[in-house]
Scaffold this active site. Structure first.
Site: not given
Length: 347
Positions: A119, A142, A144, A146, A159, A250, A252, A295
């Site tokens: 990412h 996402d 996260h 980031d 990332h 992302d 995830d 990712e």
């Protein structure tokens, strides 16, 4: 604010001569890059997504698809950490190359799909998009945020710092990393929305609160429902004016039961229906200009089935963002208009 019916048709009419008027053709651009984090294999993400049938799936939609292959990145033999940030020069150089490629694709009139890779590549992807469409808004899906800086990041991995490079409000919080002199902040915090957060570092939480960033955690999605989350997202980003959407997705963000082959999975993620609803609604605005899908790491799948499940999830997310419906066919302007008119009559 729900972008349906007469309102949605009005938006499409307004977009005819603007940067947002896209989807006449799609450009697919691979970015096999991994140095924004320390786990190998994510550089094989673009191949895994293509092998899962991406191009064939997109070819069934209503516009030409151009697969421009993969960018070729140079990995520097000597790239010493700066502070505790690994590979800064390599990551900076890769993103500069990607920025130019995305800018060229958008400038040529393509809706652009960037396949990562990790990412950190969003730095170049969003920056290149902003060169052509400086008024863009960013939807970041996402687990996260980031949005760490080198001062707040527990790992130093870039990332997890992508958004910090973009935001004007963080310009004085970012040190001058080697390899990134070409990046100038271009995005305001009010032009960003997060969806799906569930693993936010303490420093990131402080940044989100200090800047007043609009975000939706998984708890918010449970409480409000994904339909309301998207309505608020569009109201926040588009109520003042209509502008291009950059979607940075992302894998995830999805629950690990659906997308296990990724570097930082977090339990309790988006369901299949929630993930697809997000991308369907973004497509329905007619404003999607660039999408990142990042990712996917086939080396981290515990089995062949885990890798295939993750790559197939990526294909489904991309295809729905470009108009594939769960009824099985693409959304055309005529079919969408007819469906909206029918919904209005039922009301």
């Amino acid at each position: 604010m729900t972008l349906r019916g007469p309102l949605c048709r009005l938006l499409r009419t307004q977009l005819n001569n603007t940067c947002q008027s896209r989807a006449h053709s799609v450009a697919v651009l691979g970015a096999p890059f991994s140095k924004g984090q320390k786990r190998g294999g994510v550089e094989n993400g673009p191949k895994a997504i293509r092998d899962a049938g991406l191009i064939e799936r997109l070819s069934h939609l209503d516009y030409p698809v151009h697969d421009f292959g993969d960018l070729s990145f140079q990995y520097l033999e000597k790239d010493e950490p700066y502070m505790h940030v690994p590979f800064p020069r390599t990551v900076g150089r890769a993103n500069k190359l990607l920025s130019g490629a995305v800018s060229n694709a958008v400038g040529a009139g393509h809706t652009t799909i960037m396949l990562g890779g990790d990412h950190s590549l969003a730095i170049g992807s969003v920056e290149g998009h902003a060169k052509q469409c400086p008024d863009l808004c960013l939807i970041w899906v996402d687990a996260h945020a980031d949005i760490n800086t080198p001062f707040t990041s527990p790992s130093g991995n870039l990332h997890g710092q992508s958004v910090a490079f973009m935001l004007k409000e963080l310009q004085n919080k970012m040190p001058e990393l080697p390899g990134f002199s070409w990046v100038k902040p271009f995005l305001s915090a009010k032009d960003l929305v997060y969806i799906g957060l569930r693993d936010v570092d303490p420093g990131e939480y402080d940044i989100l609160k200090d800047l007043g960033v609009q975000y939706f955690t998984m708890r918010d999605i449970d409480r409000l429902g994904i339909q309301r989350v998207m309505e608020v997202t569009f109201h926040h980003l588009l109520s003042r004016k209509q502008r291009p959407i950059h979607l940075s997705f992302d894998i995830d963000a999805m629950d690990p039961s659906l997308a296990p082959a990724t570097g930082t999975p977090v339990n309790g993620g988006l369901t299949y229906r929630e993930g697809i609803w997000i991308t369907e609604e973004i497509h329905n605005t007619g404003l999607l200009s660039v999408m990142d899908l990042v990712e996917v790491n086939p080396d981290l799948g515990a089995s062949r089935e885990a890798v295939e499940s993750t790559a197939s999830m990526a294909v489904d997310v991309i295809a729905s963002a470009l108009g594939q419906t769960r009824e099985g066919g693409p959304i055309t302007q005529e079919s969408q208009t007819l469906k909206e008119d029918t919904e209005q009559l039922r009301l």
